[in-house]
Design a protein around this motif. Structure first.
Motif, PDB file in Angstrom:
ATOM      1  N   LYS A 252      72.638  -0.445  49.694  1.00  0.00           N
ATOM      2  CA  LYS A 252      71.992   0.830  50.559  1.00  0.00           C
ATOM      3  C   LYS A 252      70.457   0.895  50.598  1.00  0.00           C
ATOM      4  CE  LYS A 252      75.603   4.248  49.724  1.00  0.00           C
ATOM      5  NZ  LYS A 252      76.151   5.228  48.814  1.00  0.00           N
TER       6      LYS A 252
ATOM      7  N   ALA B  85      68.477   0.870  53.964  1.00  0.00           N
ATOM      8  CA  ALA B  85      67.217   1.682  54.246  1.00  0.00           C
ATOM      9  C   ALA B  85      66.012   0.916  54.784  1.00  0.00           C
ATOM     10  CB  ALA B  85      67.212   2.482  52.848  1.00  0.00           C
TER      11      ALA B  85
ATOM     12  N   LEU C 142      66.369   0.010  58.338  1.00  0.00           N
ATOM     13  CA  LEU C 142      66.048   1.111  59.133  1.00  0.00           C
ATOM     14  C   LEU C 142      64.832   1.494  59.275  1.00  0.00           C
ATOM     15  CD1 LEU C 142      69.566   3.053  58.301  1.00  0.00           C
ATOM     16  CD2 LEU C 142      68.947   1.657  60.291  1.00  0.00           C
ATOM     17  N   LEU C 143      64.131   1.293  58.205  1.00  0.00           N
ATOM     18  CA  LEU C 143      62.657   1.893  57.971  1.00  0.00           C
ATOM     19  C   LEU C 143      61.914   0.856  58.996  1.00  0.00           C
ATOM     20  CD1 LEU C 143      61.848   3.105  54.573  1.00  0.00           C
ATOM     21  CD2 LEU C 143      61.782   4.351  56.399  1.00  0.00           C
TER      22      LEU C 143
ATOM     23  N   ALA D  66      62.901  -0.586  61.508  1.00  0.00           N
ATOM     24  CA  ALA D  66      63.206  -0.111  62.931  1.00  0.00           C
ATOM     25  C   ALA D  66      62.494   1.178  63.400  1.00  0.00           C
ATOM     26  CB  ALA D  66      64.690  -0.037  63.268  1.00  0.00           C
ATOM     27  N   ILE D  67      62.339   1.911  62.594  1.00  0.00           N
ATOM     28  CA  ILE D  67      61.430   3.310  62.840  1.00  0.00           C
ATOM     29  C   ILE D  67      60.129   2.869  62.438  1.00  0.00           C
ATOM     30  CG2 ILE D  67      60.848   5.582  61.853  1.00  0.00           C
ATOM     31  CD1 ILE D  67      63.601   5.502  60.567  1.00  0.00           C
TER      32      ILE D  67
ATOM     33  N   ALA E 229      66.217  -2.585  67.858  1.00  0.00           N
ATOM     34  CA  ALA E 229      66.579  -1.564  66.951  1.00  0.00           C
ATOM     35  C   ALA E 229      68.198  -1.413  66.783  1.00  0.00           C
ATOM     36  CB  ALA E 229      66.011  -0.141  67.506  1.00  0.00           C
ATOM     37  N   ALA E 230      68.839  -1.338  68.264  1.00  0.00           N
ATOM     38  CA  ALA E 230      70.095  -1.392  68.193  1.00  0.00           C
ATOM     39  C   ALA E 230      70.843  -2.419  67.380  1.00  0.00           C
ATOM     40  CB  ALA E 230      70.744  -1.740  69.743  1.00  0.00           C
TER      41      ALA E 230
ATOM     42  N   CYS F  55      70.833  -1.445  63.645  1.00  0.00           N
ATOM     43  CA  CYS F  55      71.525  -0.325  63.373  1.00  0.00           C
ATOM     44  C   CYS F  55      72.967  -1.092  63.236  1.00  0.00           C
ATOM     45  CB  CYS F  55      71.564   0.590  64.608  1.00  0.00           C
ATOM     46  SG  CYS F  55      70.283   1.807  64.465  1.00  0.00           S
ATOM     47  N   ALA F  56      73.238  -2.018  64.028  1.00  0.00           N
ATOM     48  CA  ALA F  56      74.596  -2.638  63.793  1.00  0.00           C
ATOM     49  C   ALA F  56      74.452  -3.281  62.732  1.00  0.00           C
ATOM     50  CB  ALA F  56      74.890  -3.708  65.074  1.00  0.00           C
TER      51      ALA F  56
ATOM     52  N   SER G  54      73.027  -2.749  59.778  1.00  0.00           N
ATOM     53  CA  SER G  54      73.121  -1.824  58.873  1.00  0.00           C
ATOM     54  C   SER G  54      74.544  -0.997  58.637  1.00  0.00           C
ATOM     55  CB  SER G  54      72.314  -0.631  59.061  1.00  0.00           C
ATOM     56  OG  SER G  54      70.905  -0.890  59.261  1.00  0.00           O
TER      57      SER G  54
END
Lengths: 101, 543
Positions: free
Chosen positions: A26, A30, A33-34, A36-37, A70-71, A74-75, A77
């Motif tokens: 996890k 995280a 994802l961070l 990617a943000i 980013a896609a 996400c995939a 993750s």
């Protein structure tokens, strides 16, 4: 404090289930994802014209490339979390019938 | 532009008729025993898998108005007002990845339909959930109105509308009467089916346009050069027309518009409705990886605004004035045969119906669950809830229609911008609550109130690059930073500071923090877990 009907009782949960405790996976997710943000919002890193690609200034094509990145993140993750969950499910078969207990 | 483009109009009407029939037939799709509950009417039986959710969310997030407004902004003032939509939809999915799963799980464990339901379950505080519900309804109304503006833009280029109120309003009235009728009878199933047609048409049209037009106009290099030249041209006021590449003065404006919009989007009721209608916990996350296909589409579409600069498109309305919103419809009419123009216009018009239907359903659900049931009739049955929601969805659409008829088009747009500022202020109550009970309910309510007031006042007055009307700009100078930034995000920062400080105070003096009827595992439950059924057990009370 409000009058409302009883909601279903809490399900019996196995505290070992990775879903409700922090796991290394996890934290890794995280972090991914961070990235990617945050990175796509660092405007000064890409606010320039050169190098161009097919006539597109860098500013424009770089951001379109991030749509794919980013896609992909996400995939990735999703798959990491799925792998963790599947590994747990293999060793701890569960059934919806438990609720009948 | 002379007279009416009959071929395009006929193609548009035929495709519109097709989706109307589909909308009514949707009631029979995966037919439940009856549609008399919000779970069936308002959430499509919570049965949608990955593919349907992809079409539904895609049709819902990327609205007709987006397809008109983003290229229009690019055409008029360049990157900061238009292209920020790309980083916005890039960071959107990693952001929602964090909380969509929790939202889905708690909603399905407890039979929740709206965000305000979720907040109520966590804090047991009616005033807090009412604040969330009212904000959602208020922010959604002008959003629906903007979908009508999208249809109007298409009709105006075809040659219908202009100064005659009858000619411009009657087609809208018909379109909305049809929409209202099938939403009433089929609920969320109608937009779910129509989204297939809408998205297929949109992908087809954009793919053709971004390949064909640059070939015709001598390639992308010339297109970008034309845009750069236009943005550098001085206006009458002596300032540049627009921004081709952001500079250090506008970095934060660009980034904050992207981040603020991404954080706000899934606070909108219509996005939550589409999310909760999916059949299992991972559908939302799986979609975070495949929905960016639409972001690519949006990015390419945004660039059509630059294509129109190179092509010398003249978006003159029937009233003889320049209207940037007509630029994409006009570009299509100038370059494509009439029948293809008709297909493109149908894609936009149908694209307006999908989100308008979902928005009206979502706003109606909020009214039914969090105002009608919470305050007016706590003992309402499922059938009564569905009935009230159906009527409320009619009223919502009618309200949006009045909005367009009696207010200036620019006002509808400005209220939508303000709605974006407002809806973001519900984020702490909704999202923080999914992760922690640390925040105090009254602190969240106070933060919301301060954020709303701050955002509204700033948006009303002290904006940079202000036009004459209030609420016309989403950027204002950020205190302490000294650069302009998205007002919604600044207001959210103020909101969070208030919520944190008050929470510390209220916890110190031990004020009660409401009743939490959820437990930790509710936020992780999935289909097959105890207490989560594939479809909600209707014999069980759900509130």
């Amino acid at each position: 404090m409000t009058t409302r009907p009883e909601t279903p009782p809490p399900p019996e949960t196995d505290p070992g289930d990775p879903r409700w405790r922090p796991t290394p996976t996890k934290f890794l997710v995280a972090g991914i994802l961070l990235i990617a943000i945050v990175v796509p919002l660092l405007v000064p890193t890409y606010a320039r014209i050169e190098p161009r690609l097919f006539g597109f200034p860098f500013f424009y094509w770089y951001q379109l490339v991030w749509v794919f990145l980013a896609a992909g993140l996400c995939a990735l993750s999703f798959l990491l979390l799925k792998r963790e969950h599947d590994a747990y499910a293999r060793t701890h078969p569960r059934g919806g019938q438990e609720s009948a207990k | 532009m002379t007279g009416i483009n009959w071929v395009a109009l006929i193609v548009l009407i035929l495709l519109f008729a097709l989706v109307t029939v589909m909308g009514f037939m949707a009631a029979r799709w995966r037919r439940p025993e009856n549609l008399d509950s919000l779970h069936e009417w308002g959430l499509g039986g919570k049965s949608f898998g990955t593919v349907i959710t992809w079409f539904l969310l895609g049709g819902d997030l990327y609205t007709a108005y987006t397809f008109i407004a983003v290229p229009a902004a690019m055409w008029a003032t360049g990157a900061v007002s238009g292209f920020f939509a790309v980083p916005y939809t890039v960071v959107l999915y990693p952001i929602i990845f964090f909380f969509l799963g929790r939202m889905w799980s708690v909603a399905h464990r407890h039979g929740y339909v709206t965000t305000a339901d979720i907040v109520h379950g966590r804090y047991g505080t009616r005033s807090l959930s009412l604040a969330v519900a009212l904000t959602g309804i208020l922010a959604t109304m002008p959003y629906i109105a903007l979908q009508l503006v999208g249809i109007q833009a298409v009709l105006e280029v075809i040659g219908i509308g202009g100064n005659s109120p009858l000619a411009s309003d009657l087609p809208l009235l018909i379109a909305f009467a049809v929409l209202a009728a099938y939403t009433y009878s089929s609920g969320l199933r109608a937009p779910a089916i129509i989204a297939f047609v809408k998205d297929t048409l949109i992908y087809l049209v954009i793919a053709v346009a971004v390949i064909y037009l640059p070939l015709k106009l001598g390639g992308w290099l010339g297109i970008f050069d034309a845009a750069q030249a236009k943005m550098a041209t001085k206006t009458a006021a002596g300032t540049p027309t627009g921004i081709f590449i952001p500079t250090d003065l506008t970095y934060w404006a660009y980034a904050s518009l992207a981040l603020g919009s991404a954080l706000a989007l899934f606070m909108y009721p219509h996005c939550v409705t589409a999310t909760l209608s999916s059949k299992d916990r991972t559908t939302g996350r799986r979609n975070a990886a495949i929905l960016p296909a639409y972001s690519l589409l949006l990015g390419l579409l945004a660039l059509l605004g630059y294509v129109a600069i190179k092509a010398g498109t003249k978006p003159i309305g029937l009233d003889g004035k320049v209207n940037p919103q007509l630029v994409i419809p006009q570009l299509f009419e100038d370059f494509f045969p009439s029948w293809f123009t008709g297909v493109a216009f149908a894609a936009i018009a149908i694209g307006a119906l999908v989100p308008a239907a979902i928005m009206s359903i979502a706003a109606a659900n909020l009214f039914t669950r969090n105002i009608y049931k919470a305050y007016l009739r706590p003992a309402a049955t499922d059938a009564q809830e569905a009935k009230v929601s159906k009527i409320a969805s009619l009223i919502t659409k009618f309200g949006a229609l009045l909005f367009v008829f009696f207010l200036d088009r620019q006002d509808a747009l400005n209220f939508q911008l303000l709605g974006g500022v407002w809806i973001l202020q519900t984020l702490p109550a909704i999202v923080f609550g999914l992760f922690t009970r640390w925040f105090h309910r009254w602190a969240l309510l106070a933060g919301w109130a301060v954020g709303m007031a701050f955002g509204t006042i700033v948006a009303y007055g002290y904006c940079t690059l202000c036009s004459t009307r209030p609420f016309a700009n989403s950027l204002a100078v950020v205190p302490l930073l000294g650069r302009s930034g998205y007002i919604a995000l600044t207001a959210l920062a103020v909101n969070i500071v208030v919520a944190v400080l008050l929470t510390l105070v209220l916890r110190a003096i031990k004020v009660g923090n409401g009743t939490d009827i959820t437990v930790q595992s509710d936020y992780f439950a999935d289909v097959g877990d105890p207490g989560v059924q594939r479809t909600v057990d209707e014999s069980q009370p759900v509130h």
